[in-house]
Design a protein around this motif. Structure first.
Motif, PDB file in Angstrom:
ATOM      1  N   GLN A   1      85.562   0.471 124.388  1.00  0.00           N
ATOM      2  CA  GLN A   1      85.522   1.644 125.084  1.00  0.00           C
ATOM      3  C   GLN A   1      84.352   1.655 126.124  1.00  0.00           C
ATOM      4  N   ALA A   2      83.262   1.009 125.580  1.00  0.00           N
ATOM      5  CA  ALA A   2      81.847   0.970 126.319  1.00  0.00           C
ATOM      6  C   ALA A   2      82.106  -0.187 127.403  1.00  0.00           C
ATOM      7  N   TYR A   3      82.861  -1.301 127.122  1.00  0.00           N
ATOM      8  CA  TYR A   3      83.284  -2.308 127.987  1.00  0.00           C
ATOM      9  C   TYR A   3      84.113  -1.753 129.028  1.00  0.00           C
ATOM     10  N   PHE A   4      84.885  -1.126 128.649  1.00  0.00           N
ATOM     11  CA  PHE A   4      85.923  -0.606 129.556  1.00  0.00           C
ATOM     12  C   PHE A   4      85.241   0.049 130.776  1.00  0.00           C
TER      13      PHE A   4
ATOM     14  N   TRP B   1      76.819   3.311 123.556  1.00  0.00           N
ATOM     15  CA  TRP B   1      76.051   2.573 123.024  1.00  0.00           C
ATOM     16  C   TRP B   1      75.046   3.170 122.233  1.00  0.00           C
ATOM     17  N   ASN B   2      74.442   4.338 122.797  1.00  0.00           N
ATOM     18  CA  ASN B   2      73.329   4.979 122.302  1.00  0.00           C
ATOM     19  C   ASN B   2      73.985   5.672 121.069  1.00  0.00           C
ATOM     20  N   ASP B   3      75.171   6.007 120.988  1.00  0.00           N
ATOM     21  CA  ASP B   3      76.128   6.734 119.727  1.00  0.00           C
ATOM     22  C   ASP B   3      76.015   5.432 118.716  1.00  0.00           C
ATOM     23  N   ILE B   4      76.407   4.155 119.240  1.00  0.00           N
ATOM     24  CA  ILE B   4      76.666   3.385 118.240  1.00  0.00           C
ATOM     25  C   ILE B   4      75.519   2.800 117.368  1.00  0.00           C
ATOM     26  N   LEU B   5      74.215   2.759 118.238  1.00  0.00           N
ATOM     27  CA  LEU B   5      73.127   2.312 117.469  1.00  0.00           C
ATOM     28  C   LEU B   5      72.517   3.309 116.861  1.00  0.00           C
ATOM     29  N   ALA B   6      72.776   4.683 117.159  1.00  0.00           N
ATOM     30  CA  ALA B   6      72.213   5.738 116.256  1.00  0.00           C
ATOM     31  C   ALA B   6      73.133   5.842 115.082  1.00  0.00           C
ATOM     32  N   SER B   7      74.254   5.397 115.090  1.00  0.00           N
ATOM     33  CA  SER B   7      74.983   5.628 113.866  1.00  0.00           C
ATOM     34  C   SER B   7      75.090   4.676 112.737  1.00  0.00           C
ATOM     35  N   GLY B   8      73.718   4.119 112.609  1.00  0.00           N
ATOM     36  CA  GLY B   8      73.688   3.175 111.434  1.00  0.00           C
ATOM     37  C   GLY B   8      73.719   1.647 111.812  1.00  0.00           C
ATOM     38  N   PHE B   9      74.012   1.408 113.015  1.00  0.00           N
ATOM     39  CA  PHE B   9      74.155   0.030 113.482  1.00  0.00           C
ATOM     40  C   PHE B   9      72.773  -0.524 114.391  1.00  0.00           C
ATOM     41  N   GLY B  10      71.859   0.219 114.416  1.00  0.00           N
ATOM     42  CA  GLY B  10      70.482  -0.147 115.045  1.00  0.00           C
ATOM     43  C   GLY B  10      69.773  -1.201 114.174  1.00  0.00           C
TER      44      GLY B  10
ATOM     45  N   ALA C   1      70.687  -7.038 114.775  1.00  0.00           N
ATOM     46  CA  ALA C   1      70.404  -7.808 115.972  1.00  0.00           C
ATOM     47  C   ALA C   1      71.668  -7.842 116.860  1.00  0.00           C
ATOM     48  N   GLY C   2      72.872  -8.132 116.306  1.00  0.00           N
ATOM     49  CA  GLY C   2      73.948  -8.461 117.226  1.00  0.00           C
ATOM     50  C   GLY C   2      74.361  -7.238 117.819  1.00  0.00           C
ATOM     51  N   LYS C   3      74.422  -6.086 117.375  1.00  0.00           N
ATOM     52  CA  LYS C   3      74.680  -5.080 118.224  1.00  0.00           C
ATOM     53  C   LYS C   3      73.718  -4.567 119.431  1.00  0.00           C
ATOM     54  N   TRP C   4      72.217  -4.642 119.155  1.00  0.00           N
ATOM     55  CA  TRP C   4      71.751  -4.716 120.252  1.00  0.00           C
ATOM     56  C   TRP C   4      71.926  -5.840 121.247  1.00  0.00           C
ATOM     57  N   LEU C   5      71.949  -7.103 121.073  1.00  0.00           N
ATOM     58  CA  LEU C   5      72.155  -8.088 122.092  1.00  0.00           C
ATOM     59  C   LEU C   5      73.392  -7.927 122.717  1.00  0.00           C
ATOM     60  N   GLU C   6      74.277  -7.535 122.089  1.00  0.00           N
ATOM     61  CA  GLU C   6      75.618  -7.310 122.834  1.00  0.00           C
ATOM     62  C   GLU C   6      75.419  -5.874 124.088  1.00  0.00           C
ATOM     63  N   ALA C   7      74.741  -5.234 123.461  1.00  0.00           N
ATOM     64  CA  ALA C   7      74.391  -3.799 124.631  1.00  0.00           C
ATOM     65  C   ALA C   7      73.498  -4.557 125.550  1.00  0.00           C
TER      66      ALA C   7
ATOM     67  N   ARG D   1      73.704  -7.451 126.740  1.00  0.00           N
ATOM     68  CA  ARG D   1      74.449  -8.560 127.540  1.00  0.00           C
ATOM     69  C   ARG D   1      75.296  -7.630 128.592  1.00  0.00           C
ATOM     70  N   ILE D   2      75.902  -6.594 128.055  1.00  0.00           N
ATOM     71  CA  ILE D   2      76.733  -5.855 129.149  1.00  0.00           C
ATOM     72  C   ILE D   2      75.886  -4.964 130.132  1.00  0.00           C
ATOM     73  N   GLU D   3      74.600  -4.710 129.707  1.00  0.00           N
ATOM     74  CA  GLU D   3      73.644  -4.081 130.582  1.00  0.00           C
ATOM     75  C   GLU D   3      73.214  -5.099 131.612  1.00  0.00           C
ATOM     76  N   ARG D   4      73.084  -6.458 131.291  1.00  0.00           N
ATOM     77  CA  ARG D   4      72.725  -7.393 132.411  1.00  0.00           C
ATOM     78  C   ARG D   4      73.938  -7.863 133.270  1.00  0.00           C
ATOM     79  N   GLN D   5      75.114  -7.886 132.742  1.00  0.00           N
ATOM     80  CA  GLN D   5      76.402  -8.111 133.255  1.00  0.00           C
ATOM     81  C   GLN D   5      76.736  -7.010 134.275  1.00  0.00           C
ATOM     82  N   PHE D   6      76.513  -5.671 134.031  1.00  0.00           N
ATOM     83  CA  PHE D   6      77.195  -4.573 134.659  1.00  0.00           C
ATOM     84  C   PHE D   6      76.037  -3.491 135.050  1.00  0.00           C
ATOM     85  N   GLY D   7      74.978  -3.546 134.599  1.00  0.00           N
ATOM     86  CA  GLY D   7      73.961  -2.552 134.846  1.00  0.00           C
ATOM     87  C   GLY D   7      72.652  -3.313 135.481  1.00  0.00           C
ATOM     88  N   ASP D   8      71.602  -2.969 134.989  1.00  0.00           N
ATOM     89  CA  ASP D   8      70.253  -3.556 135.555  1.00  0.00           C
ATOM     90  C   ASP D   8      69.413  -3.966 134.623  1.00  0.00           C
TER      91      ASP D   8
END
Length: 848
Positions: A409-412, A427-436, A439-445, A447-454
């Motif tokens: 959903q976030a990637y979409f 992504w904040n919801d994902i990281l706050a629900s036990g996945f923080g 390391a893999g979850k943070w790095l995925e967030a 990568r998406i930020e670098r590709q589509f954000g700032d």
């Protein structure tokens, strides 16, 4: 009341009996108005009772949501044909098509063939007989190759052709028609059906009556070849006819037909599977997948899946595959959307099913939007958001346990909707629900930020990850430094290097937690044991018993009150560690009603245990510290009374979530261990090479021919997976001896079984000081027990260590010392107790 009973009689008593039966079925349907069997039973009763207005109404209502049986369809078509004015042939054909869509049954096809011949016979013209031939050809395509049903259709077709052929006996077209009939016989003789012998007998009679000797040799050759195939299929039919082995026989029959590689025979095998197991979603899924990926005919696939949904409307997998099949066949969007609306409201029974359905439809919409040349992906966003909201409402915190749905959903939102705010919120919801902590979850967030954000937001994610990740922090260190090399200035790179090195040093110097040796238990210690988690249950920790094994925690009653302080005087010996032993339960107390349950799956709930054990009053799981979501796989269960406790102890090794549940009394000295007999058991058979998917019922059916069987036990690992061996306990020793001495080749699921009288070896006592590995030293003379893997090197090779007594005897006879002869006696007296030096050990081998 059966159909046969309802066929007989039409007097008043019979009508009264039918009224009572109809009322009884209606009362049952009030509890479940979607019971397919009751609905079909009601239709039969109403027709026999002559309640035609109500019958017509029920037929039209039931057929909308459930398939009718072949009998009900035949009855309906017969009633439909008797209407005034008489319905057209087209309308009758539509009724037959609806019936065959529900049940591809030989009885419906036979009725359709006979109806077509009746029309041709009434008109008495060749043109009308073509309609009969076309109907017969359709029936052969649909069911003609079926071993159990195709022969009936062939016999009908051949009978009609022979009747039609007799018109040409004195005609110039006689030989042409005779060749056509002979060709039909040859086609029939190529199909290994249940009536192959009758077909060949008719072909011989045909050749004899009409002097068609030129076809005899070829007909005989075809018959012999097909008869060999039929003999192979007959073996499977024996298994299929037996109710206990029906499924196994169908599976073996299907695998045999699949090996033929002939699409027509494989399709008939699929048709027979779904006909015999119409409510088996796996059989339908396999059939649909075969038409999609082997035949590659989208229209056929759609028809198969639509038939499957009639019989398995509860299957979310079939709804998923049907949605994709409709898309491949390029069906109208309205058809697909209508099926989706039905699926999301009726078939989601688990979070996994919901995620799969919403994901399938969301990406189906993406492809639809792209093909339409649009860039408005808001319909897809609505589906994603709806799925997240509904599944979270229905399944709470367990709706997305691995965060896969939210990641998609976030990637979409980032890639197609260009809405980075929404993406970051997810992504904040994902990281706050036990996945923080991963390391893999943070790095995925990032990568998406670098590709589509700032990059500033990417840098914020990395900063937060430094203080949150606990599993692979080095990945964050390396990625953060590389990020600043690629994106940042030299000052920013230096700042990150300083920060990373400081944190790495801080983590390395962090003191390791050690468990100090505790004194004898006191009141304060017992109070500490009562610390509770957020869920209100005591935190239970694993402790080591005196022999190094695992000892279970205290039961509920022992945690309710502290152990009274010891009155013994202190000595100079070291203070003993905390004891978790449980005193013997007194009759009438809660301890006497408490059982210890272990080997549970970590996701096992209280409801799972209550379904397996009757009479439970309370359950206390051993929870992990700082969490109330999971437990450690064991629990204390308090029963209503001691009678229920005795019954519960008999439930030992009942499977719960695929694992055998170990149940034992509330006594650490009586924990569940190896509870079965050892030594020679003359009435019990040990079976080896058992197929992992074999069932107790299959083993019982196989060995019952030797005599009455008391029990069947397949041996499993602690996780419930079979070991491939089993024990068959006969009621008498003579049955077991007959089984072993019979010499019969016992085969189960294409595996040859090995049998022997049960004689399991005695189990070693784990608490015996010399139990275990032969080369392990335990006495003080040999330096005490081995501690750790490197504390004491074991110089004796394993192959020689297994022969320790022989080597010791040989050393007694060897002079390996350097002492004078006068000390030989004293040396020999102590040589057996003194270990050899390395030099002595080497000399022992060099002397040979």
């Amino acid at each position: 009341m059966s159909d046969v009973e309802m066929d007989s009689g039409s007097d008043g008593s019979e009508m009264e009996d039918l009224d009572e039966s109809i009322q009884k079925v209606k009362e049952q349907m009030k509890e479940d108005d979607r019971d397919v069997n009751l609905a079909n039973q009601l239709l039969v009763l109403l027709r026999k009772n002559g309640d035609f207005p109500e019958l017509e109404q029920k037929r039209k209502r039931f057929v909308e949501w459930a398939p009718l049986t072949p009998l009900n369809w035949i009855n309906w078509i017969e009633d439909f044909r008797k209407q005034e004015p008489e319905p057209s042939v087209e309308d009758v054909e539509k009724m037959f098509e609806r019936a065959i869509f529900d049940e591809n049954d030989v009885s419906i096809w036979a009725e359709r063939v006979m109806y077509s011949y009746k029309l041709a016979h009434d008109e008495k013209s060749d043109k009308d007989f073509e309609y009969c031939r076309d109907t017969c050809e359709k029936a052969l395509t649909a069911i003609g190759n079926r071993y159990d049903a195709g022969g009936h259709i062939w016999m009908l077709f051949l009978g009609y052709e022979l009747k039609h052929f007799r018109k040409y006996i004195n005609s110039t077209e006689f030989q042409q028609q005779a060749d056509q009939v002979a060709h039909l016989f040859k086609r029939a003789l190529r199909c290994p059906t249940d009536q192959l012998e009758e077909i060949y007998s008719q072909s011989e009679q045909f050749c004899s009556d009409y002097q068609q000797d030129s076809h005899v040799a070829e007909l005989k050759k075809l018959y012999d070849a097909t008869m060999r195939q039929k003999e192979q299929l007959a073996k499977f039919q024996i298994l299929i006819d037996n109710h206990e082995t029906k499924k196994m026989g169908l599976k073996q029959f299907f695998e045999h037909e699949k090996k033929s590689g002939m699409p027509a025979r494989v399709q008939m095998a699929h048709e027979r599977m779904v006909a015999e197991l119409s409510d088996d979603e796996d059989a339908w899924c396999a059939y649909g997948a075969w038409t999609e990926y082997e035949l590659k005919l989208p229209q056929i696939s759609v028809e198969i899946y639509e038939r499957a949904l009639r019989h398995c409307p509860y299957s979310y997998v079939l709804h998923q595959q049907t949605l994709l099949a409709l898309e491949r066949a390029q069906k109208p969007d309205e058809v697909i959307d209508r099926l989706w609306a039905k699926a999301k409201h009726n078939v989601i029974n688990a979070a996994e099913e919901g995620r799969g359905l919403y994901r399938t439809y969301a990406f189906l919409l993406r492809r639809r939007i792209v093909l339409a040349g649009s860039k408005d992906f808001s319909p897809m966003a609505e589906v994603f958001d709806e799925g997240a909201a509904i599944l979270k409402e229905w399944f709470t915190m367990a709706w997305d346990p691995n965060a896969e749905y939210r990641q998609m959903q976030a990637y979409f939102y980032a890639s197609l909707m260009k809405d980075m705010d929404k993406c970051r919120k997810i992504w904040n919801d994902i990281l706050a629900s036990g996945f923080g902590r991963f390391a893999g979850k943070w790095l995925e967030a990032v990568r998406i930020e670098r590709q589509f954000g700032d990059k500033e937001n990417a840098r914020r994610f990395l900063n937060k990850a430094l203080n949150s990740v606990s599993d692979n922090i080095n990945e964050i260190y390396l990625y953060y430094v590389q990020f600043e090399r690629e994106e940042g200035t030299l000052a920013e790179l230096d700042q990150v290097l300083e920060k990373v090195n400081a944190q790495a040093s801080h983590r390395a110097n962090r003191p390791q937690k050690k468990l100090p040796e505790k004194p004898a238990p006191s009141d304060k210690d017992h109070k500490d044991l009562k610390k509770r988690t957020a869920g209100g249950e005591p935190i239970v920790k694993k402790v080591k018993s005196a022999d190094g094994g695992f000892k279970a925690p205290l039961p509920p009653s022992a945690l309710k009150k502290p152990t009274p302080p010891s009155t013994q005087t202190t000595t100079s010996s070291p203070a003993p560690s905390v004891s978790f032993s449980t005193p013997k339960a007194q009759p009438g107390t809660e301890d006497a009603r408490t059982i210890f349950v272990s080997n549970l799956d970590f996701t096992t709930t209280e409801d799972d245990i209550r379904q397996a054990i009757q009479g439970v009053t309370s359950i206390r799981f051993a929870r992990k510290a700082h969490t109330d979501e999971t437990h450690r796989g064991f629990a204390y269960v308090v029963m209503e009374n001691e009678e229920k406790t005795r019954i519960a102890l008999q439930k030992d090794r009942v499977p719960v979530k695929g694992r055998p549940m170990f149940i034992s009394a509330n006594d650490p000295e009586k924990r569940v261990g190896f509870k079965f007999s050892t030594g020679l058991e003359k009435a019990k058979i040990f079976v080896r090479n058992v197929h992992f998917q074999a069932t107790d019922e299959e083993l019982l059916a196989l060995f019952s021919k030797f005599g009455p069987v008391k029990s069947v036990r397949r041996v499993t690992h602690r996780d419930g997976k079979p070991k491939g061996v089993a024990f068959i306990d006969f009621e008498s020793e003579s049955s077991a001896q007959q089984c072993v001495a019979s010499g019969d080749k016992l085969v189960l699921r294409e595996r040859d079984l090995e049998v022997a009288i049960s004689n399991p070896p005695a189990k070693k006592d784990k608490h015996h000081p010399h139990a275990g590995f032969a080369g392990k030293v335990a006495s003080e003379e040999d330096g005490g027990p081995r501690k750790g893997h490197a504390a004491k090197l074991q110089l004796v090779p394993r192959a020689i260590a297994a022969k320790a007594p022989q080597i010791t005897a040989r050393m007694d006879a060897m002079d390996v010392s350097e002492k004078p002869a006068s000390s030989e006696a004293s040396t020999s007296s102590t040589s057996a107790s003194k270990p050899m030096s390395n030099d002595q050990f080497r000399q022992m081998f060099m002397r040979n």
